[in-house]
Design an enzyme around this catalytic site. Structure first.
Site, PDB file in Angstrom:
ATOM      1  N   HIS A 379       0.791  -1.226   0.000  1.00  0.00           N
ATOM      2  CA  HIS A 379       0.000   0.000   0.000  1.00  0.00           C
ATOM      3  C   HIS A 379       0.830   1.287   0.000  1.00  0.00           C
ATOM      4  O   HIS A 379       0.292   2.369  -0.214  1.00  0.00           O
ATOM      5  CB  HIS A 379      -0.899  -0.016   1.247  1.00  0.00           C
ATOM      6  N   TYR A 510     -13.466   7.774  10.344  1.00  0.00           N
ATOM      7  CA  TYR A 510     -13.121   8.613   9.196  1.00  0.00           C
ATOM      8  C   TYR A 510     -13.429   7.879   7.903  1.00  0.00           C
ATOM      9  O   TYR A 510     -13.454   6.656   7.850  1.00  0.00           O
ATOM     10  CB  TYR A 510     -11.651   9.042   9.242  1.00  0.00           C
ATOM     11  N   THR A 523      -4.704  10.275  -0.280  1.00  0.00           N
ATOM     12  CA  THR A 523      -6.049  10.368   0.288  1.00  0.00           C
ATOM     13  C   THR A 523      -6.001  11.254   1.527  1.00  0.00           C
ATOM     14  O   THR A 523      -4.935  11.451   2.123  1.00  0.00           O
ATOM     15  CB  THR A 523      -6.623   8.992   0.689  1.00  0.00           C
TER      16      THR A 523
END
Length: 643
Positions: A379, A510, A523
Site C-alpha cells: 500500500h 473517518y 487520500t
C-alpha cells in the site's frame, strides 16, 4: 545498462522532515538481472544512477499529459485547521474535556502554531506535495507485519465462461491482461482518470509494477525496477520466474504460452510434498515484523553475490507476483480470507495453508484452483483507487480478448496492443528467457528456524481474526438516493449505528477522500462523526418511533454532506462515490453501477446490472454463451468509450 531504481528517503521524525531541505526521493542503483538458472544468476556491480521514473509526458503520450498542469495540494491556513480539529473532536468529548481542548488549541495558536505553520510552508516549497513524504513515513515507519495490517485486497469476478474457470486458463488470461496494462502505462497510452473532465494525477500508475517494499534496520524503503521484464510465480510455497516482456514492453508470450509455463510450474511444484515444500517457503518471511524481516534479509544478502541474494533480487524486481493456490474457496468469506491473509492449516505440525504462498512486499495476483481470483497489494506507493482501476481494466480486458476470439470486430481496451508473439522472429525478443526457472534458495539453519517462527506468528495472527462477508440484498444505492439521502453518508451512519449498538459508545470514524485532483495526491480523512450523527445513533437505539429515527438520519445526512463540501479542497465536492473515477475517463465508476445484490455464487457477476438479464444476444452473437454476453454488457458499462 544498469537497472533503474527509485528509493524513497528513509523515514524521519516530524521535526527532521520539516527541517530537511533534501528532495522527497533519492535515486539509487540496484542489481540488474541476467538470464539463466537461479543458481547461475549473477548481478553486475552497482553503478550510480542519475535518472528516475519518468512522470512528465513523452511526445504523443496521454497518460501523464496533464501532470504539469495539476495544482498542488493547498496547505490549509492554521486557524482553519484548528477549527476543523475542534469540530471533529466536539462530538467525541464531554463538555469539560472539550473546554480543555479548546484552551490548548488557543494556546497553540498563540505559541508554537504560527512557527510550525511557517516551517511547513517553507518545507513545501519546490515539492510536488507537502504531505507526500509524511504519507511514505507513516507507512514505512510501521514495524508490525503488513499482512492483515496494511495490505488491502480486491476480489475479481469469476470468468463469465465456466470452461475458463480453471486455474491455469484464468491465471494465464489475467497475466496477459495485466501485462497489456503494464505496456499501456509504460508507453503512456493508458487513458488518464478524470472527474467530469477534470484530470486526476496518474503518478501512482508508474509506481505499481516492478516495485517492492524493502525493510532495513532504519525502516522500510520502496525500491523499483522500471525496466522489469519478468514475473515471479509462487506455487506450493516455491518460487519460479520467467520473462514476459521485451525491451519495448511488448509481450513475448501468448496466453497459450503463458498457460503452458504455468502448467509446467504446477507440475513441477507438486513433485515436492507440500509438508516438505512448506519448510522452505521463504515467502512467509514477508509476513514478519519488519525489523525481524530486515535482519533476515541481511542473512539472505550478507554474501553479496550469493545464490540467496540473487534469488531475492529476482523477486524484488519482478513486475508482480502470481500466486497459484491449491485451495478452492466456496464462499465469499473464504475468498476474502484467502485474498487478505491466506488460509491457516497445520498438518502434522507443519503449516500447509495458502498463507505460505505469498510475498506481501509486492503486488500479488492470486488465483485459486477453481479459478477464483483476487489482488493483494503493498500500500505504500499506491492507493485503492489506482489498484481498482488496474483490477477493473484487467478483468474487462480478459472478457474482451475472449470475445475477439469469437467475433474479430469486438473492441479492444487499449489504444494499441503488442504484436502477436507467435508471428514475431524470436530474435526480436532480445535477451530474454521465456522458460520458467525455479529459485533454489540455500536453506541454511538460520532460515529454517526463521520460517518456523514466522509461520507460528502468522498462524496466531490469523487465528485472532474472524472473516465474514455480507451480501446485503434489501436495497442499494438507487433506493437510498430515491429517498433523498447521500449513499456515502447513509453508509457512514450505518457504520456508526452498528458500532454504537454493539458497544454503547461513539468512536472517532473517518472516511477516506481521494486527493488525486492534485499533483501526487493520495487520500485525506473526512471525519464523519458529527453532533448530528451522535444524536442519530442514540435516537436509533432508543425507544423512538420510526419517524423520529428517520428525521434524525436526515439531519445527520445533511451534516455529513456539509462536511464533504467543506472537504472539497481535498477532492470531494459532494457525498457521492460517483466522483471516484475508475476505468474510462469521464465515465461512471464501478461503484455507480446498479449492483445485483443476490448472494454471490461461483459464476455470478455482482457487477452485472439486473436489467441486462432481460437482454438477449443479437443474431451476430448467437454463438456466444449467455453468461459471456452478460459479462460483455458489464464490460461495456465499465468502459463504454471503447465499444
Amino acid at each position: 545498462m544498469p537497472t533503474q531504481v527509485r528509493i524513497f528517503a528513509m523515514p524521519k521524525s516530524l521535526g527532521e522532515t520539516l527541517a530537511a531541505t533534501s528532495p522527497t526521493s533519492l535515486p539509487k542503483s540496484t542489481a540488474q538481472l541476467t538470464n539463466g538458472h537461479a543458481s547461475d544468476l549473477r548481478l553486475p556491480p552497482k553503478m550510480p544512477m542519475t535518472t528516475t521514473i519518468p512522470e512528465h509526458p513523452n511526445d504523443g503520450g496521454i497518460t501523464f499529459a496533464a501532470q504539469d498542469d495539476l495544482p498542488k495540494l493547498p496547505i490549509p491556513d492554521l486557524e482553519s485547521s484548528c477549527r476543523r480539529y475542534l469540530a471533529a473532536l466536539r462530538p467525541l468529548q464531554g463538555a469539560r474535556e472539550h473546554i480543555e481542548t479548546r484552551m490548548a488549541v488557543e494556546d497553540f495558536l498563540k505559541s508554537d502554531g504560527p512557527d510550525l505553520q511557517e516551517k511547513l510552508q517553507n518545507y513545501a516549497l519546490g515539492k510536488s506535495s507537502f504531505i507526500e513524504q509524511f504519507w511514505y513515513d507513516s507507512y514505512l515507519n510501521f514495524d508490525n507485519p503488513v499482512v492483515l495490517n496494511l495490505n488491502p485486497f480486491f476480489l475479481l469476478e469469476d470468468d463469465p465462461t465456466p470452461a475458463r474457470n480453471n486455474q491455469v486458463t484464468r491465471a494465464a488470461s489475467l497475466v496477459v491482461s495485466a501485462l497489456e496494462f503494464v505496456r499501456a502505462v509504460r508507453r503512456e497510452e493508458l487513458p488518464p482518470d478524470n472527474i467530469r473532465g477534470k484530470p486526476l494525477c496518474m503518478y501512482q500508475y508508474s509506481r505499481l509494477f516492478g516495485t517492492a517494499r524493502v525493510p532495513t534496520i532504519h525502516g522500510c524503503q520502496i525500491e523499483q525496477d522500471p525496466d522489469s521484464k519478468h514475473i515471479v510465480v509462487l506455487c506450493h510455497g516455491q518460487f519460479y520466474w520467467f520473462d514476459v516482456l521485451d525491451d519495448n514492453s511488448d509481450l513475448i508470450m501468448s496466453e497459450r504460452d503463458v498457460a503452458i509455463n504455468l502448467q509446467t510450474i504446477i507440475d513441477d511444484a507438486v513433485q515436492t510434498p507440500i509438508q516438505e515444500a512448506a519448510k522452505g517457503a521463504l515467502g512467509i518471511l514477508s509476513t514478519e515484523n519488519r525489523k525481524i524481516w530486515s535482519g533476515l534479509r541481511e542473512v539472505l544478502t550478507r554474501e553479496e553475490r550469493s545464490n540467496n541474494a540473487d534469488c531475492l533480487g529476482i523477486v524484488d524486481s519482478a513486475l508482480f507476483v502470481l500466486c497459484l493456490d491449491y485451495t478452492e474457496p466456496a464462499t465469499a468469506a473464504e475468498l476474502c480470507q484467502n485474498m487478505l491473509c491466506g488460509t491457516n492449516e497445520v498438518v502434522k505440525g507443519v503449516q500447509i495453508g495458502t498463507c505460505i504462498n505469498r510475498w506481501y512486499d509486492k503486488l500479488q495476483i492470486i488465483v485459486c484452483k477453481n479459478g477464483s481470483a483476487g489482488i493483494n497489494f503493498e500500500h505504500t506507493g499506491v492507493d485503492g483507487h489506482t489498484v481498482l482501476r488496474f483490477a477493473s481494466d484487467v478483468y474487462t480486458d480478459t472478457i474482451l480478448r475472449f470475445a475477439r476470439t469469437i467475433n474479430g470486430q469486438a473492441p479492444s481496451l487499449w489504444k494499441s496492443t503488442s504484436p502477436d508473439p507467435s508471428k514475431r522472429d524470436p530474435e526480436s525478443f532480445g535477451d530474454v528467457n521465456t522458460t520458467p526457472h525455479k529459485l533454489e534458495w540455500d536453506m541454511i539453519p538460520e532460515l529454517n528456524v526463521a520460517v518456523r517462527f514466522a509461520e507460528t506468528r502468522l498462524a496466531d495472527l490469523i487465528s485472532q481474526n474472524e472473516f465474514e462477508c455480507l451480501d446485503f440484498s434489501g436495497y442499494g444505492k438507487n433506493f437510498i438516493t430515491s429517498m433523498g439521502f447521500s449513499p456515502d453518508a447513509f453508509v457512514q451512519m450505518a457504520f456508526q449505528a452498528a458500532y454504537y449498538g454493539l458497544y454503547g459508545r461513539v468512536e472517532c470514524t473517518y472516511e477516506p477522500a481521494m486527493t488525486k485532483a492534485y499533483l501526487h495526491g493520495r487520500t485525506e480523512a473526512i471525519r464523519s462523526v458529527t453532533d448530528e450523527s451522535v444524536h442519530f445513533v442514540q435516537a436509533f437505539w432508543a425507544d423512538n418511533p420510526a419517524e423520529t429515527k428517520v428525521e434524525a438520519l436526515r439531519k445527520a445526512d445533511k451534516a455529513a454532506i456539509a462536511t464533504y463540501t467543506r472537504s472539497s479542497a481535498y477532492g470531494r465536492d459532494n457525498g457521492s462515490m460517483r466522483d471516484s473515477v475508475v476505468g474510462s475517463p469521464g465515465r461512471d465508476s464501478i461503484s455507480s453501477i446498479d449492483m445485483d445484490m443476490r448472494p454471490r455464487q461461483r459464476g455470478d457477476s455482482t457487477t452485472s446490472n439486473p436489467r441486462t438479464r432481460d437482454l438477449h444476444p443479437t443474431q451476430r452473437h448467437d454463438s456466444i454463451d449467455i453468461k459471456l454476453w452478460e459479462s460483455i454488457i458489464t464490460a461495456v458499462r465499465l468502459r463504454p468509450d471503447i465499444w
